[in-house]
Motif scaffolding. Structure first.
Motif, PDB file in Angstrom:
ATOM      1  N   MET A 267      12.475  -8.261   3.146  1.00  0.00           N
ATOM      2  CA  MET A 267      12.536  -7.151   2.211  1.00  0.00           C
ATOM      3  C   MET A 267      12.718  -7.715   0.813  1.00  0.00           C
ATOM      4  O   MET A 267      13.509  -8.612   0.583  1.00  0.00           O
ATOM      5  N   GLU A 268      11.976  -7.180  -0.109  1.00  0.00           N
ATOM      6  CA  GLU A 268      11.967  -7.642  -1.487  1.00  0.00           C
ATOM      7  C   GLU A 268      13.244  -7.226  -2.214  1.00  0.00           C
ATOM      8  O   GLU A 268      13.749  -6.119  -2.040  1.00  0.00           O
ATOM      9  N   ASN A 269      13.780  -8.146  -3.030  1.00  0.00           N
ATOM     10  CA  ASN A 269      14.996  -7.870  -3.792  1.00  0.00           C
ATOM     11  C   ASN A 269      14.821  -6.693  -4.741  1.00  0.00           C
ATOM     12  O   ASN A 269      15.777  -5.963  -5.010  1.00  0.00           O
ATOM     13  N   ASP A 270      13.609  -6.515  -5.271  1.00  0.00           N
ATOM     14  CA  ASP A 270      13.364  -5.394  -6.178  1.00  0.00           C
ATOM     15  C   ASP A 270      13.549  -4.051  -5.468  1.00  0.00           C
ATOM     16  O   ASP A 270      13.983  -3.079  -6.087  1.00  0.00           O
ATOM     17  N   ARG A 271      13.220  -3.993  -4.210  1.00  0.00           N
ATOM     18  CA  ARG A 271      13.416  -2.740  -3.464  1.00  0.00           C
ATOM     19  C   ARG A 271      14.902  -2.436  -3.327  1.00  0.00           C
ATOM     20  O   ARG A 271      15.339  -1.302  -3.497  1.00  0.00           O
ATOM     21  N   ILE A 272      15.677  -3.462  -3.014  1.00  0.00           N
ATOM     22  CA  ILE A 272      17.123  -3.278  -2.855  1.00  0.00           C
ATOM     23  C   ILE A 272      17.749  -2.905  -4.187  1.00  0.00           C
ATOM     24  O   ILE A 272      18.527  -1.948  -4.283  1.00  0.00           O
ATOM     25  N   ALA A 273      17.394  -3.669  -5.230  1.00  0.00           N
ATOM     26  CA  ALA A 273      17.952  -3.398  -6.555  1.00  0.00           C
ATOM     27  C   ALA A 273      17.514  -2.025  -7.056  1.00  0.00           C
ATOM     28  O   ALA A 273      18.309  -1.291  -7.668  1.00  0.00           O
TER      29      ALA A 273
ATOM     30  N   ALA B 144      15.820   6.712 -13.066  1.00  0.00           N
ATOM     31  CA  ALA B 144      14.372   6.544 -13.274  1.00  0.00           C
ATOM     32  C   ALA B 144      13.969   5.076 -13.164  1.00  0.00           C
ATOM     33  O   ALA B 144      12.929   4.751 -12.574  1.00  0.00           O
ATOM     34  N   LYS B 145      14.797   4.179 -13.734  1.00  0.00           N
ATOM     35  CA  LYS B 145      14.492   2.754 -13.624  1.00  0.00           C
ATOM     36  C   LYS B 145      14.511   2.309 -12.159  1.00  0.00           C
ATOM     37  O   LYS B 145      13.656   1.543 -11.721  1.00  0.00           O
ATOM     38  N   GLY B 146      15.484   2.784 -11.414  1.00  0.00           N
ATOM     39  CA  GLY B 146      15.563   2.436  -9.995  1.00  0.00           C
ATOM     40  C   GLY B 146      14.392   3.000  -9.207  1.00  0.00           C
ATOM     41  O   GLY B 146      13.838   2.342  -8.329  1.00  0.00           O
ATOM     42  N   THR B 147      14.014   4.221  -9.554  1.00  0.00           N
ATOM     43  CA  THR B 147      12.873   4.854  -8.882  1.00  0.00           C
ATOM     44  C   THR B 147      11.591   4.071  -9.153  1.00  0.00           C
ATOM     45  O   THR B 147      10.745   3.925  -8.271  1.00  0.00           O
ATOM     46  N   ALA B 148      11.453   3.540 -10.368  1.00  0.00           N
ATOM     47  CA  ALA B 148      10.262   2.753 -10.704  1.00  0.00           C
ATOM     48  C   ALA B 148      10.308   1.365 -10.064  1.00  0.00           C
ATOM     49  O   ALA B 148       9.270   0.821  -9.684  1.00  0.00           O
ATOM     50  N   GLN B 149      11.483   0.781  -9.968  1.00  0.00           N
ATOM     51  CA  GLN B 149      11.610  -0.573  -9.431  1.00  0.00           C
ATOM     52  C   GLN B 149      11.385  -0.600  -7.922  1.00  0.00           C
ATOM     53  O   GLN B 149      10.841  -1.572  -7.405  1.00  0.00           O
TER      54      GLN B 149
ATOM     55  N   TYR C 248       7.722  -0.921  -7.027  1.00  0.00           N
ATOM     56  CA  TYR C 248       7.293  -2.264  -7.422  1.00  0.00           C
ATOM     57  C   TYR C 248       7.651  -3.268  -6.328  1.00  0.00           C
ATOM     58  O   TYR C 248       6.839  -4.112  -5.946  1.00  0.00           O
ATOM     59  N   GLY C 249       8.854  -3.162  -5.815  1.00  0.00           N
ATOM     60  CA  GLY C 249       9.268  -4.032  -4.707  1.00  0.00           C
ATOM     61  C   GLY C 249       8.449  -3.781  -3.456  1.00  0.00           C
ATOM     62  O   GLY C 249       8.104  -4.717  -2.730  1.00  0.00           O
ATOM     63  N   GLN C 250       8.113  -2.521  -3.202  1.00  0.00           N
ATOM     64  CA  GLN C 250       7.279  -2.201  -2.043  1.00  0.00           C
ATOM     65  C   GLN C 250       5.896  -2.821  -2.196  1.00  0.00           C
ATOM     66  O   GLN C 250       5.324  -3.335  -1.232  1.00  0.00           O
ATOM     67  N   ALA C 251       5.363  -2.764  -3.410  1.00  0.00           N
ATOM     68  CA  ALA C 251       4.047  -3.356  -3.653  1.00  0.00           C
ATOM     69  C   ALA C 251       4.098  -4.870  -3.460  1.00  0.00           C
ATOM     70  O   ALA C 251       3.170  -5.462  -2.891  1.00  0.00           O
ATOM     71  N   LYS C 252       5.173  -5.503  -3.931  1.00  0.00           N
ATOM     72  CA  LYS C 252       5.314  -6.941  -3.724  1.00  0.00           C
ATOM     73  C   LYS C 252       5.428  -7.266  -2.242  1.00  0.00           C
ATOM     74  O   LYS C 252       4.852  -8.248  -1.767  1.00  0.00           O
ATOM     75  N   ASP C 253       6.155  -6.429  -1.495  1.00  0.00           N
ATOM     76  CA  ASP C 253       6.256  -6.629  -0.047  1.00  0.00           C
ATOM     77  C   ASP C 253       4.880  -6.517   0.613  1.00  0.00           C
ATOM     78  O   ASP C 253       4.519  -7.327   1.470  1.00  0.00           O
ATOM     79  N   ALA C 254       4.135  -5.491   0.212  1.00  0.00           N
ATOM     80  CA  ALA C 254       2.805  -5.288   0.792  1.00  0.00           C
ATOM     81  C   ALA C 254       1.887  -6.456   0.458  1.00  0.00           C
ATOM     82  O   ALA C 254       1.137  -6.933   1.320  1.00  0.00           O
ATOM     83  N   ALA C 255       1.950  -6.930  -0.788  1.00  0.00           N
ATOM     84  CA  ALA C 255       1.116  -8.071  -1.182  1.00  0.00           C
ATOM     85  C   ALA C 255       1.500  -9.316  -0.385  1.00  0.00           C
ATOM     86  O   ALA C 255       0.632 -10.079   0.048  1.00  0.00           O
TER      87      ALA C 255
END
Length: 117
Positions: free
Chosen positions: A1-7, A39-44, A47-54
């Motif tokens: 799991m990507e750190n951006d998703r957790i953060a 909003a920042k968390g919702t956007a981040q 982004y983490g999900q996309a990094k995970d998918a990539a």
């Protein structure tokens, strides 16, 4: 799991909490800061999900390439064995085919090259 998703999830939760505290206290500054953090968390999070998918796609492609590389020697060996069996079964036909290929290559290589005008 990507750190951006957790953060992102943590920021989103903290923002909701801060916004709720601001609502209860009637503090507009805390409400705005909480909504901004949310909003920042919702956007981040996406982004983490996309990094995970990539990463998943990259890993799958690497695994596919590794499997193809590992099996290529076996495929080449099988093809070589099949050709050898055909040559053993029909040596005259194989000689005629090889001769025809050699003749065509000789004709192709011996013709004069065209010069650009």
């Amino acid at each position: 799991m990507e750190n951006d998703r957790i953060a992102g999830s943590a920021k989103e939760f903290a923002g909701k909490l801060e916004g709720t505290v601001g609502d209860i206290a009637g503090d507009a500054k805390s409400q705005a800061a909480g909504r901004l953090r949310e909003a920042k968390g919702t956007a981040q999070n996406p982004y983490g999900q996309a990094k995970d998918a990539a990463r998943d796609v990259t890993d799958a492609a690497a695994d596919y390439a590794k499997d193809a590389y590992e099996n290529s020697g076996e495929t080449f060996r099988d093809g070589t064995q099949a050709i050898a069996r055909k040559v053993q079964d029909n040596p005259l036909g194989s000689m005629l085919i090889a001769g025809a290929i050699g003749f065509v290559l000789a004709q192709w290589l011996a013709r004069p090259t065209r010069r650009a005008r």
